[in-house]
Design an enzyme around this catalytic site. Structure first.
Site, mmCIF file in Angstrom:
data_model
loop_
_atom_site.group_PDB
_atom_site.id
_atom_site.type_symbol
_atom_site.label_atom_id
_atom_site.label_comp_id
_atom_site.label_asym_id
_atom_site.label_seq_id
_atom_site.Cartn_x
_atom_site.Cartn_y
_atom_site.Cartn_z
ATOM 1 N N SER A 84 0.829 -1.202 0.000
ATOM 2 C CA SER A 84 0.000 0.000 0.000
ATOM 3 C C SER A 84 0.861 1.248 0.000
ATOM 4 O O SER A 84 1.994 1.243 0.499
ATOM 5 C CB SER A 84 -0.854 -0.034 1.264
ATOM 6 O OG SER A 84 -1.483 1.206 1.461
ATOM 7 N N TYR A 128 -2.113 -0.003 10.332
ATOM 8 C CA TYR A 128 -2.316 -0.662 9.042
ATOM 9 C C TYR A 128 -1.055 -0.559 8.170
ATOM 10 O O TYR A 128 -0.563 -1.554 7.619
ATOM 11 C CB TYR A 128 -3.517 -0.024 8.327
ATOM 12 C CG TYR A 128 -3.719 -0.533 6.928
ATOM 13 C CD1 TYR A 128 -4.338 -1.755 6.698
ATOM 14 C CD2 TYR A 128 -3.266 0.192 5.832
ATOM 15 C CE1 TYR A 128 -4.504 -2.232 5.417
ATOM 16 C CE2 TYR A 128 -3.430 -0.281 4.547
ATOM 17 C CZ TYR A 128 -4.052 -1.493 4.345
ATOM 18 O OH TYR A 128 -4.214 -1.962 3.072
ATOM 19 N N LYS A 185 1.804 -3.465 6.601
ATOM 20 C CA LYS A 185 2.270 -3.578 5.213
ATOM 21 C C LYS A 185 3.799 -3.496 5.153
ATOM 22 O O LYS A 185 4.448 -4.256 4.436
ATOM 23 C CB LYS A 185 1.635 -2.488 4.344
ATOM 24 C CG LYS A 185 0.126 -2.637 4.171
ATOM 25 C CD LYS A 185 -0.235 -3.937 3.472
ATOM 26 C CE LYS A 185 -1.712 -4.096 3.215
ATOM 27 N NZ LYS A 185 -2.106 -5.442 2.831
HETATM 28 P P1 NAD Z 1 -11.317 -6.799 0.855
HETATM 29 O O1 NAD Z 1 -11.612 -6.812 2.310
HETATM 30 O O2 NAD Z 1 -12.422 -6.483 -0.087
HETATM 31 O O3 NAD Z 1 -10.666 -8.197 0.424
HETATM 32 C C1 NAD Z 1 -9.896 -8.997 1.294
HETATM 33 C C2 NAD Z 1 -10.520 -10.395 1.276
HETATM 34 O O4 NAD Z 1 -9.755 -11.254 2.137
HETATM 35 C C3 NAD Z 1 -11.965 -10.434 1.777
HETATM 36 O O5 NAD Z 1 -12.777 -11.069 0.807
HETATM 37 C C4 NAD Z 1 -11.888 -11.250 3.083
HETATM 38 O O6 NAD Z 1 -13.056 -12.016 3.301
HETATM 39 C C5 NAD Z 1 -10.656 -12.107 2.837
HETATM 40 N N1 NAD Z 1 -9.981 -12.561 4.061
HETATM 41 C C6 NAD Z 1 -9.596 -11.817 5.142
HETATM 42 N N2 NAD Z 1 -9.006 -12.599 6.075
HETATM 43 C C7 NAD Z 1 -8.986 -13.868 5.579
HETATM 44 C C8 NAD Z 1 -8.517 -15.121 6.067
HETATM 45 N N3 NAD Z 1 -7.941 -15.229 7.259
HETATM 46 N N4 NAD Z 1 -8.670 -16.215 5.278
HETATM 47 C C9 NAD Z 1 -9.252 -16.121 4.057
HETATM 48 N N5 NAD Z 1 -9.718 -14.956 3.539
HETATM 49 C C10 NAD Z 1 -9.593 -13.852 4.289
HETATM 50 O O7 NAD Z 1 -10.085 -5.775 0.631
HETATM 51 P P2 NAD Z 1 -9.469 -5.207 -0.722
HETATM 52 O O8 NAD Z 1 -9.755 -3.748 -0.748
HETATM 53 O O9 NAD Z 1 -9.821 -6.045 -1.882
HETATM 54 O O10 NAD Z 1 -7.911 -5.353 -0.395
HETATM 55 C C11 NAD Z 1 -7.141 -6.449 -0.835
HETATM 56 C C12 NAD Z 1 -5.705 -6.277 -0.363
HETATM 57 O O11 NAD Z 1 -5.186 -5.060 -0.883
HETATM 58 C C13 NAD Z 1 -5.556 -6.167 1.170
HETATM 59 O O12 NAD Z 1 -4.372 -6.817 1.551
HETATM 60 C C14 NAD Z 1 -5.453 -4.675 1.409
HETATM 61 O O13 NAD Z 1 -4.760 -4.393 2.589
HETATM 62 C C15 NAD Z 1 -4.669 -4.248 0.167
HETATM 63 N N6 NAD Z 1 -4.870 -2.840 -0.197
HETATM 64 C C16 NAD Z 1 -6.142 -2.364 -0.371
HETATM 65 C C17 NAD Z 1 -6.329 -1.020 -0.686
HETATM 66 C C18 NAD Z 1 -7.725 -0.433 -0.803
HETATM 67 O O14 NAD Z 1 -7.874 0.763 -0.581
HETATM 68 N N7 NAD Z 1 -8.743 -1.207 -1.183
HETATM 69 C C19 NAD Z 1 -5.214 -0.193 -0.879
HETATM 70 C C20 NAD Z 1 -3.924 -0.738 -0.720
HETATM 71 C C21 NAD Z 1 -3.768 -2.065 -0.383
HETATM 72 C C1 WQD Z 2 -9.272 9.618 0.733
HETATM 73 C C2 WQD Z 2 -9.463 11.074 1.034
HETATM 74 C C3 WQD Z 2 -9.778 11.593 3.365
HETATM 75 C C4 WQD Z 2 -13.596 9.551 3.832
HETATM 76 C C5 WQD Z 2 -6.393 4.717 2.807
HETATM 77 C C6 WQD Z 2 -5.175 3.961 3.234
HETATM 78 C C7 WQD Z 2 -4.382 3.588 1.992
HETATM 79 C C8 WQD Z 2 -5.255 2.789 1.040
HETATM 80 C C9 WQD Z 2 -6.463 3.565 0.687
HETATM 81 C C10 WQD Z 2 -5.237 0.542 1.900
HETATM 82 C C11 WQD Z 2 -8.704 11.521 2.289
HETATM 83 C C12 WQD Z 2 -11.010 11.935 2.554
HETATM 84 C C13 WQD Z 2 -12.418 10.064 3.309
HETATM 85 C C14 WQD Z 2 -14.633 10.453 4.195
HETATM 86 C C15 WQD Z 2 -13.251 12.304 3.483
HETATM 87 N N1 WQD Z 2 -5.801 1.619 1.636
HETATM 88 N N2 WQD Z 2 -12.263 11.420 3.138
HETATM 89 N N3 WQD Z 2 -14.424 11.799 3.996
HETATM 90 O O1 WQD Z 2 -6.835 7.708 3.626
HETATM 91 O O2 WQD Z 2 -6.063 8.172 1.257
HETATM 92 O O3 WQD Z 2 -5.949 5.887 2.139
HETATM 93 O O4 WQD Z 2 -7.143 3.903 1.902
HETATM 94 O O5 WQD Z 2 -4.086 0.265 1.776
HETATM 95 O O6 WQD Z 2 -3.298 2.879 2.397
HETATM 96 O O7 WQD Z 2 -4.399 4.781 4.093
HETATM 97 O O8 WQD Z 2 -8.133 6.838 1.594
HETATM 98 O O9 WQD Z 2 -10.456 6.798 0.845
HETATM 99 O O10 WQD Z 2 -9.987 6.895 3.323
HETATM 100 O O11 WQD Z 2 -9.511 8.893 1.925
HETATM 101 O O12 WQD Z 2 -13.117 13.522 3.353
HETATM 102 O O13 WQD Z 2 -15.706 10.063 4.692
HETATM 103 O O14 WQD Z 2 -10.841 11.297 1.309
HETATM 104 O O15 WQD Z 2 -9.530 12.567 4.336
HETATM 105 O O16 WQD Z 2 -8.210 12.796 2.013
HETATM 106 P P1 WQD Z 2 -6.712 7.262 2.228
HETATM 107 P P2 WQD Z 2 -9.587 7.275 1.946
#
Ligand code: NAD
Ligand code: WQD
Length: 323
Positions: free
Chosen positions: A100, A124, A128
């Site tokens: 991330s 979080y 990572k």
């Molecule tokens: P998500 O929660 O939609 O998907 C994660 C999936 O993993 C879910 O379906 C959940 O049921 C499953 N899971 C959790 N624990 C488990 C376990 N112990 N065994 C089997 N399955 C399990 O999340 P996402 O947004 O698709 O994120 C996927 C990956 O990407 C995560 O590692 C997240 O940290 C990373 N990531 C997400 C974002 C984002 O903003 N969506 C940004 C950066 C990184």
């Molecule tokens: C985006 C912008 C908020 C909600 C996080 C993790 C990052 C990645 C994505 C997993 C920010 C603003 C948000 C709301 C708002 N995830 N906001 N009102 O914080 O950039 O990133 O999620 O890895 O690692 O840190 O994403 O979508 O929460 O926020 O004003 O109700 O929207 O302040 O500027 P963020 P976000």
């Protein structure tokens, strides 16, 4: 012969879109997910969307911590690679890990290149960072490993069909699910965090509202980034490499809201609040390394993102469930 990929967390938001792109690219895909944060409707819809390739998807509702169940899956199938979206460990010869942008903490300047110093400003981000380090240690202790760490910026949008998209359990954490729920009337207003932030160029005072800037990347582009990473893993060269997956463009919260209003024809009621603890001001990716080495570049901008997000929201106002 087609390659077989184990996808942990493949029923989730990024996972389901990636599984679809894998199937359409000719990969066999085995999904392991305990459905903690997802619905079994997602893999069913992915199967339908994949048409004739849908037969190459198998789904196991299994917790990754259930060692015998995981061992059984490994005994049944020989995997060419693992894409690890879920919480805990999975082992294979090659691995793509969902890192991330959170590993950059509050960057001193932008765009963030992969060489930037890493830090965590919340638990979080720390997980990572830790897992990235474990992956690097793994590769240093056993040179057979090929690992790619993908640092996602802000994944948003949905598949253009409107059949799969983000459906977080409970109150969302991220901006777009909030915007979407405000648009369909599930929430009264979007709380915009950040009365006390500076302007986009860093000169403004506390009266200016939320010019916080993020790099919003379409989830289908992100999914395609995983296909590019798998292709890179087929290189004979072994190692542990890291890539940013973003667009290289910064967008403010209010620009995003305006784009969503245009795409949906809905007015999003806003409520301005104070800064959210732990929020950084401006962060976006340098995309040069992914472009050069993975030959991957995001195709979609915020207009398409908002159109697809709205298409998913209007077809599925309650996500995969019912009201
Ligand atoms: P998500 O929660 O939609 O998907 C994660 C999936 O993993 C879910 O379906 C959940 O049921 C499953 N899971 C959790 N624990 C488990 C376990 N112990 N065994 C089997 N399955 C399990 O999340 P996402 O947004 O698709 O994120 C996927 C990956 O990407 C995560 O590692 C997240 O940290 C990373 N990531 C997400 C974002 C984002 O903003 N969506 C940004 C950066 C990184
Ligand atoms: C985006 C912008 C908020 C909600 C996080 C993790 C990052 C990645 C994505 C997993 C920010 C603003 C948000 C709301 C708002 N995830 N906001 N009102 O914080 O950039 O990133 O999620 O890895 O690692 O840190 O994403 O979508 O929460 O926020 O004003 O109700 O929207 O302040 O500027 P963020 P976000």
């Amino acid at each position: 012969m087609s390659k077989t990929i184990l996808v942990t967390g493949g029923a989730g938001y990024v996972g389901s879109h990636t599984v679809l792109q894998l199937l359409l690219s000719g990969y066999k895909t085995v999904v392991v997910d305990n459905l903690d944060n997802s619905s079994d409707v997602a893999p069913k819809r992915v199967k339908e969307l994949a048409g004739e390739f849908g037969r190459n998807l198998s789904f196991h509702q299994v917790d990754l911590r259930d060692r015998p169940a995981i061992q059984k899956i490994f005994a049944q199938t020989k995997f060419d690679a693992v894409i690890h979206f879920a919480g805990l460990n999975a082992v294979g010869e090659s691995l793509v890990f969902s890192s991330s942008a959170a590993v950059y903490g509050w960057p001193k300047k932008v765009p963030c290149t992969e060489e930037f110093p890493l830090s965590a400003v919340n638990p979080y981000g720390r997980t990572k960072l830790f897992i990235e380090e474990i992956c690097r240690d793994l590769r240093n202790s056993d040179s057979q490993w090929k690992i790619i760490l993908l640092r996602y910026f802000n994944p948003v949008g949905a598949h253009p069909s409107g059949h799969i998209g983000e459906d977080p359990r409970g109150t969302p954490n991220n901006l777009m699910p909030f915007v979407q729920q405000a648009a369909v009337g599930r929430l009264q207003a979007l709380t915009v965090f950040g009365k006390d932030y500076a302007t986009k160029d860093g000169t403004g005072g506390p009266f200016l509202v939320s010019f916080r800037v993020r790099d919003y990347v379409h989830v289908v582009d992100l999914a395609d980034g995983h296909i590019a990473a798998l292709k890179k893993l087929s290189d004979p060269k072994r190692g542990c490499e890291v890539y940013n997956l973003g667009t290289g463009k910064g967008t403010s919260v209010l620009e995003m809201v305006t784009a969503f209003e245009k795409a949906s024809g809905k007015k999003i009621p806003l409520q301005i609040a104070g800064r959210r603890p732990g929020d950084s001001e401006v962060i976006y990716a340098s995309i040069k390394k992914a472009e050069t080495e993975l030959k991957w570049k995001a195709k979609y901008g915020i207009e398409e993102i908002c159109e697809d997000q709205w298409n998913w929201a209007s077809k599925n106002p309650f996500g995969y469930g019912s009201p």
